[in-house]
Design an enzyme around this catalytic site. Structure first.
Site, mmCIF file in Angstrom:
data_model
loop_
_atom_site.group_PDB
_atom_site.id
_atom_site.type_symbol
_atom_site.label_atom_id
_atom_site.label_comp_id
_atom_site.label_asym_id
_atom_site.label_seq_id
_atom_site.Cartn_x
_atom_site.Cartn_y
_atom_site.Cartn_z
ATOM 1 N N SER A 158 0.843 -1.190 0.000
ATOM 2 C CA SER A 158 0.000 0.000 0.000
ATOM 3 C C SER A 158 0.884 1.248 0.000
ATOM 4 O O SER A 158 2.113 1.169 0.150
ATOM 5 C CB SER A 158 -0.879 0.005 1.250
ATOM 6 O OG SER A 158 -0.059 0.092 2.412
ATOM 7 N N ASP B 285 -1.055 -1.642 -4.138
ATOM 8 C CA ASP B 285 -2.426 -1.823 -3.649
ATOM 9 C C ASP B 285 -3.075 -0.459 -3.422
ATOM 10 O O ASP B 285 -2.489 0.427 -2.799
ATOM 11 C CB ASP B 285 -2.381 -2.626 -2.347
ATOM 12 C CG ASP B 285 -3.749 -3.093 -1.891
ATOM 13 O OD1 ASP B 285 -4.655 -3.228 -2.740
ATOM 14 O OD2 ASP B 285 -3.914 -3.341 -0.671
ATOM 15 N N GLY C 199 -9.650 -4.771 7.393
ATOM 16 C CA GLY C 199 -9.549 -4.919 8.841
ATOM 17 C C GLY C 199 -10.170 -6.208 9.372
ATOM 18 O O GLY C 199 -10.688 -7.039 8.629
ATOM 19 N N HIS D 110 -11.316 -8.012 -2.429
ATOM 20 C CA HIS D 110 -10.567 -7.286 -1.400
ATOM 21 C C HIS D 110 -11.167 -7.600 -0.036
ATOM 22 O O HIS D 110 -12.271 -8.140 0.065
ATOM 23 C CB HIS D 110 -10.649 -5.779 -1.663
ATOM 24 C CG HIS D 110 -9.696 -5.303 -2.713
ATOM 25 N ND1 HIS D 110 -8.669 -4.425 -2.447
ATOM 26 C CD2 HIS D 110 -9.600 -5.599 -4.032
ATOM 27 C CE1 HIS D 110 -7.992 -4.189 -3.553
ATOM 28 N NE2 HIS D 110 -8.539 -4.893 -4.537
ATOM 29 N N GLY D 111 -10.428 -7.263 1.020
ATOM 30 C CA GLY D 111 -10.944 -7.452 2.376
ATOM 31 C C GLY D 111 -11.346 -8.888 2.649
ATOM 32 O O GLY D 111 -12.376 -9.135 3.266
ATOM 33 N N SER E 77 -9.731 -11.469 4.339
ATOM 34 C CA SER E 77 -9.181 -12.264 5.434
ATOM 35 C C SER E 77 -10.308 -13.004 6.145
ATOM 36 O O SER E 77 -11.435 -12.505 6.238
ATOM 37 C CB SER E 77 -8.437 -11.368 6.434
ATOM 38 O OG SER E 77 -7.166 -11.001 5.920
ATOM 39 N N ILE F 186 -5.232 -10.637 1.049
ATOM 40 C CA ILE F 186 -5.126 -11.104 2.432
ATOM 41 C C ILE F 186 -4.112 -10.233 3.168
ATOM 42 O O ILE F 186 -2.956 -10.148 2.768
ATOM 43 C CB ILE F 186 -4.651 -12.579 2.501
ATOM 44 C CG1 ILE F 186 -5.538 -13.496 1.658
ATOM 45 C CG2 ILE F 186 -4.580 -13.037 3.952
ATOM 46 C CD1 ILE F 186 -6.921 -13.707 2.198
#
Length: 357
Positions: free
Chosen positions: A50, A83, A199, A232-233, A235, A276
């Site tokens: 990022s 990213d 998050g 995305h996101g 996890s 991830i």
């Protein structure tokens, strides 16, 4: 072997029906964890950074860490991806610093907070595609804003995320708009909004179709069967890491991530890249807390960092296997950026958006 374009990896994943976890990196330990897991499982690698990571590590340090990974594991094809680039300038600076792939996230304006119009998104993304493809680099775009379908709120990652509250129309990618977006921008990959967010605190309960619209991926894939989709996101926020953190002084409340089986459904519907980050952060935090409490007199940084590599490596290994990525690195013929620039110039890699009747 030099770094390869991300498009090379995504094309192979599409041809062979698997997804590639894209892991965010900030330091040496994280890169070691990813590469060791990839070597063990024979998996292709997407390392992504990022804007925050680039600022934290420094451009030169980050670039040389990645080059060290490529030199140490020359048999593994590795793509380096920017990213959530917030502007064309961010993407161009990434390419200048050796990134072989960039994300132009035009779903938000350059402040990385304000939801952008469709026309703005198309304009900035198409601009980046033109420049990136001229040198063989890949481009990921995003349509729709990442955020919770429960609350309408987003979660900023390294300062990137919308502020305020959005309705479902902004939090879910429209399939018809997706077709127009790909046609007009010629992106190599499209990140879609389906209710995931950055998050650990993605959902307050085990996600169902009301708050995690995996079915929307299938709808988009039906209209864009030749486009590489990105989650995305994603996890999964494993309970084992939460328990370990809290058992060693942490205070993370009950929360839920994206179940692996839901990601697998997405992969079967055209998802080729799965971002991830949080799972690895949790594993690292669990390792450091555990090591600190087991030997509170120890002040050698390696005492904390060695187990963090081991635990993060476990997460990476699991995802390579669960996304059916394992066993594919050795099957990919590595191709240089210059060769991909020629393919883009001839139109060989132009987006195919037409659906057969």
């Amino acid at each position: 072997m030099a770094l390869v374009p991300m498009r090379l990896l995504l094309d192979h994943a599409a041809e062979n029906g698997y997804g590639i976890p894209a892991f965010n990196v900030n330091n040496m330990e994280q890169i070691l964890s990813i590469m060791q897991a990839a070597d063990e499982t024979d998996s292709p690698v997407i390392l992504q950074a990022s804007r925050g990571a680039r600022s934290y590590a420094g451009e030169n340090f980050l670039r040389h860490l990645v080059l060290a990974a490529v030199e140490t594991y020359p048999h593994i094809p590795v793509a380096m991806h920017q990213d959530h680039g917030n502007s064309p300038a961010t993407c161009y600076s990434a390419i200048r610093n050796g990134f072989t792939s960039v994300m132009m996230d035009g779903s938000l304006e350059a402040d990385a907070k304000t939801p952008a119009s469709f026309e703005y998104n198309v304009a900035v993304t198409a601009e980046v595609v033109k420049v990136a493809h001229s040198v063989g680099a890949s481009v990921e775009g995003e349509l729709g804003c990442l955020g919770s379908l429960e609350t309408g709120m987003g979660e900023a990652e390294d300062g990137h995320g919308f502020e305020g509250k959005l309705d479902h129309s902004q939090l879910l990618t429209d399939p018809d708009e997706a077709v127009e977006f790909v046609e007009r921008t010629q992106v190599d990959a499209l990140a879609v909004a389906i209710g995931t967010s950055h998050g650990a605190y993605k959902f307050t309960r085990k996600p169902t179709g009301e708050i995690l619209a995996i079915s929307r991926i299938a709808e988009i894939h039906a209209k864009l069967p030749n486009t590489h989709l990105v989650m995305h996101g994603s996890s999964s926020v494993p309970q084992e890491w939460l328990d370990m953190i809290n058992a060693h002084g942490g205070a993370i409340p009950e929360t839920y991530g994206v179940p692996v089986e839901e990601i697998q459904k997405g992969i079967k519907s055209g998802v080729r890249k799965v971002n991830i980050d949080t799972d690895n952060r949790l594993a690292i935090t669990a390792a450091i807390r555990e090591a600190a409490m087991k030997d509170p007199k120890n002040f050698d940084p390696r005492h904390f960092l060695k187990p963090s590599i081991k635990y993060m490596q476990q997460v990476c290994r699991d995802r390579y296997q669960e996304f059916w990525c394992a066993g594919n690195a050795s099957k990919i013929k590595q191709v240089a950026l210059d060769d991909f620039a020629k393919k883009y110039a001839t139109g060989e890699l132009a987006a195919k958006t037409a659906v057969k009747a």
